[in-house]
Design a protein around this motif. Sequence first.
Motif, PDB file in Angstrom:
ATOM      1  N   MET A  22      -3.776   2.021 -12.182  1.00  0.00           N
ATOM      2  CA  MET A  22      -3.610   3.460 -11.934  1.00  0.00           C
ATOM      3  C   MET A  22      -3.306   4.212 -13.236  1.00  0.00           C
ATOM      4  SD  MET A  22      -4.131   4.669  -8.996  1.00  0.00           S
ATOM      5  CE  MET A  22      -3.176   6.165  -8.870  1.00  0.00           C
ATOM      6  N   PRO A  23      -3.676   5.488 -13.328  1.00  0.00           N
ATOM      7  CA  PRO A  23      -3.443   6.247 -14.555  1.00  0.00           C
ATOM      8  C   PRO A  23      -1.967   6.400 -14.861  1.00  0.00           C
ATOM      9  CG  PRO A  23      -4.143   7.669 -12.737  1.00  0.00           C
ATOM     10  CD  PRO A  23      -4.324   6.265 -12.275  1.00  0.00           C
ATOM     11  N   GLY A  24      -1.625   6.112 -16.106  1.00  0.00           N
ATOM     12  CA  GLY A  24      -0.240   6.309 -16.541  1.00  0.00           C
ATOM     13  C   GLY A  24       0.771   5.592 -15.666  1.00  0.00           C
ATOM     14  N   SER A  25       0.430   4.365 -15.224  1.00  0.00           N
ATOM     15  CA  SER A  25       1.287   3.577 -14.319  1.00  0.00           C
ATOM     16  C   SER A  25       1.720   4.425 -13.125  1.00  0.00           C
ATOM     17  CB  SER A  25       2.505   3.009 -15.051  1.00  0.00           C
ATOM     18  OG  SER A  25       3.378   4.029 -15.462  1.00  0.00           O
ATOM     19  N   CYS A  26       0.761   5.090 -12.519  1.00  0.00           N
ATOM     20  CA  CYS A  26       0.987   6.003 -11.401  1.00  0.00           C
ATOM     21  C   CYS A  26       1.108   5.192 -10.107  1.00  0.00           C
ATOM     22  CB  CYS A  26      -0.197   6.956 -11.346  1.00  0.00           C
ATOM     23  SG  CYS A  26      -0.013   8.316 -10.270  1.00  0.00           S
ATOM     24  N   GLN A  27       2.266   5.225  -9.492  1.00  0.00           N
ATOM     25  CA  GLN A  27       2.527   4.413  -8.296  1.00  0.00           C
ATOM     26  C   GLN A  27       1.941   5.070  -7.048  1.00  0.00           C
ATOM     27  OE1 GLN A  27       6.705   4.113  -7.438  1.00  0.00           O
ATOM     28  NE2 GLN A  27       6.382   3.025  -5.525  1.00  0.00           N
ATOM     29  N   ILE A  28       1.273   4.256  -6.206  1.00  0.00           N
ATOM     30  CA  ILE A  28       0.751   4.758  -4.933  1.00  0.00           C
ATOM     31  C   ILE A  28       1.830   4.603  -3.859  1.00  0.00           C
ATOM     32  CG2 ILE A  28      -0.968   4.412  -3.114  1.00  0.00           C
ATOM     33  CD1 ILE A  28      -2.949   3.523  -5.212  1.00  0.00           C
ATOM     34  N   LEU A  29       2.153   5.692  -3.164  1.00  0.00           N
ATOM     35  CA  LEU A  29       3.143   5.671  -2.087  1.00  0.00           C
ATOM     36  C   LEU A  29       2.488   5.527  -0.723  1.00  0.00           C
ATOM     37  CD1 LEU A  29       5.432   8.628  -3.269  1.00  0.00           C
ATOM     38  CD2 LEU A  29       5.899   6.188  -3.505  1.00  0.00           C
ATOM     39  N   TYR A  30       1.239   6.027  -0.605  1.00  0.00           N
ATOM     40  CA  TYR A  30       0.555   6.034   0.692  1.00  0.00           C
ATOM     41  C   TYR A  30      -0.930   6.244   0.430  1.00  0.00           C
ATOM     42  CZ  TYR A  30      -0.701   7.511   5.459  1.00  0.00           C
ATOM     43  OH  TYR A  30      -1.274   7.618   6.699  1.00  0.00           O
ATOM     44  N   GLU A  31      -1.761   5.520   1.178  1.00  0.00           N
ATOM     45  CA  GLU A  31      -3.199   5.774   1.060  1.00  0.00           C
ATOM     46  C   GLU A  31      -3.919   5.370   2.335  1.00  0.00           C
ATOM     47  OE1 GLU A  31      -6.900   5.290  -2.098  1.00  0.00           O
ATOM     48  OE2 GLU A  31      -5.278   3.827  -2.185  1.00  0.00           O
ATOM     49  N   ASP A  32      -4.819   6.260   2.799  1.00  0.00           N
ATOM     50  CA  ASP A  32      -5.753   5.916   3.859  1.00  0.00           C
ATOM     51  C   ASP A  32      -7.056   6.664   3.566  1.00  0.00           C
ATOM     52  OD1 ASP A  32      -5.381   8.551   4.705  1.00  0.00           O
ATOM     53  OD2 ASP A  32      -4.117   8.032   6.415  1.00  0.00           O
ATOM     54  N   ASN A  33      -7.944   6.774   4.541  1.00  0.00           N
ATOM     55  CA  ASN A  33      -9.234   7.432   4.296  1.00  0.00           C
ATOM     56  C   ASN A  33      -9.111   8.930   4.059  1.00  0.00           C
ATOM     57  OD1 ASN A  33     -10.633   5.040   4.582  1.00  0.00           O
ATOM     58  ND2 ASN A  33     -10.944   5.313   6.784  1.00  0.00           N
ATOM     59  N   LYS A  84       3.800  11.294  -9.263  1.00  0.00           N
ATOM     60  CA  LYS A  84       3.273  11.954 -10.459  1.00  0.00           C
ATOM     61  C   LYS A  84       4.129  11.590 -11.667  1.00  0.00           C
ATOM     62  CE  LYS A  84       2.834  16.484 -12.690  1.00  0.00           C
ATOM     63  NZ  LYS A  84       3.705  16.139 -13.838  1.00  0.00           N
ATOM     64  N   PRO A  85       3.513  11.102 -12.745  1.00  0.00           N
ATOM     65  CA  PRO A  85       4.287  10.858 -13.967  1.00  0.00           C
ATOM     66  C   PRO A  85       4.683  12.196 -14.615  1.00  0.00           C
ATOM     67  CG  PRO A  85       2.161   9.679 -13.989  1.00  0.00           C
ATOM     68  CD  PRO A  85       2.102  10.700 -12.898  1.00  0.00           C
ATOM     69  N   VAL A  86       5.781  12.202 -15.344  1.00  0.00           N
ATOM     70  CA  VAL A  86       6.205  13.428 -16.034  1.00  0.00           C
ATOM     71  C   VAL A  86       5.240  13.734 -17.186  1.00  0.00           C
ATOM     72  CG1 VAL A  86       8.646  13.125 -15.444  1.00  0.00           C
ATOM     73  CG2 VAL A  86       7.774  12.214 -17.611  1.00  0.00           C
ATOM     74  N   GLY A 121       8.213  15.229 -12.368  1.00  0.00           N
ATOM     75  CA  GLY A 121       7.585  14.057 -11.758  1.00  0.00           C
ATOM     76  C   GLY A 121       7.976  13.925 -10.300  1.00  0.00           C
ATOM     77  N   GLY A 122       7.365  12.927  -9.626  1.00  0.00           N
ATOM     78  CA  GLY A 122       7.769  12.617  -8.261  1.00  0.00           C
ATOM     79  C   GLY A 122       6.630  12.625  -7.264  1.00  0.00           C
ATOM     80  N   ALA A 123       6.992  12.638  -5.990  1.00  0.00           N
ATOM     81  CA  ALA A 123       6.037  12.468  -4.890  1.00  0.00           C
ATOM     82  C   ALA A 123       5.068  13.643  -4.783  1.00  0.00           C
ATOM     83  CB  ALA A 123       6.798  12.292  -3.580  1.00  0.00           C
ATOM     84  N   TRP A 142      12.965  16.484  -9.822  1.00  0.00           N
ATOM     85  CA  TRP A 142      12.140  15.403  -9.282  1.00  0.00           C
ATOM     86  C   TRP A 142      11.735  15.699  -7.841  1.00  0.00           C
ATOM     87  CZ3 TRP A 142      10.300  11.754 -12.414  1.00  0.00           C
ATOM     88  CH2 TRP A 142       9.638  10.664 -11.841  1.00  0.00           C
ATOM     89  N   SER A 143      10.441  15.618  -7.576  1.00  0.00           N
ATOM     90  CA  SER A 143       9.938  15.753  -6.209  1.00  0.00           C
ATOM     91  C   SER A 143      10.266  14.459  -5.461  1.00  0.00           C
ATOM     92  CB  SER A 143       8.423  15.993  -6.230  1.00  0.00           C
ATOM     93  OG  SER A 143       7.899  15.929  -4.921  1.00  0.00           O
TER      94      SER A 143
END
Length: 234
Positions: A1-12, A19-21, A66-68, A194-195
């Motif tokens: 993921m870009p800039g070690s961007c963590q995925i919290l949720y994903e579907d179709n 979001k990174p700072v 940064g944040g959700a 932070w979001s």
Amino acid sequence: MPGSCQILYEDNHLLGIVKPVNIPVQEDATGDADLLTLLKEDVKRRYDKPGNVYMGLVHRLDRPVGGAMVFAKTSKAASRLSESVRSRSFRKVYLTVVHGRLPAQNGRLRNILLKNAKTNTVTVVREGTPGGKEAILDYTVLGFTEGFSLVKVDLLTGRSHQIRVQLAHAGCPLYGDQKYGASVNKPGQQIALWSSLVGFPHPVTKQEVELISLPPRQYPWDLWSEELQERALR
């Protein structure tokens, strides 16, 4: 993921990430890599998609914040999420560290804000000022130490720089905010905003979705325990 961007949720339909700072959400005048483009490229690569990838922007975070965040993967999801934002069934909760103490442990701030597009700054103005928009937030003070308060903010309107301007106007500028708290902050400090929670009805299933992200364990966030911050979001 870009800039070690963590995925919290994903579907179709949706993509929820942290979001990174210091990455702009969308392309700006700097020409720096932006989150929207990076996410499109990432989805294209991960799913081996031909052609252009759709990624709908339904809410924003300032570049230093940064944040959700949630993005729509279809135009239908984008339209329904945007409607949730308009009807205020889209919940945005932030954690922030501010200088000083707010007047009460819990409160509501309501101001009229006016944006200057040329300087990209926002000021509090009198009711009835042409171009002024109502801004409302609810806050809860979670702790106070070393001259700083840890504050939870429920954002009820989505105005530009809203939290930063309203809290500074209340006498409590955000830690690290050079734009609205230059007199009490030092250049180079990272803004402590932070979001932490984004909640909304799923655009297709209608089930409530909550994306939660805690601030990094670094100063000034680490003046308070992770448990306290987590508990405040429940």
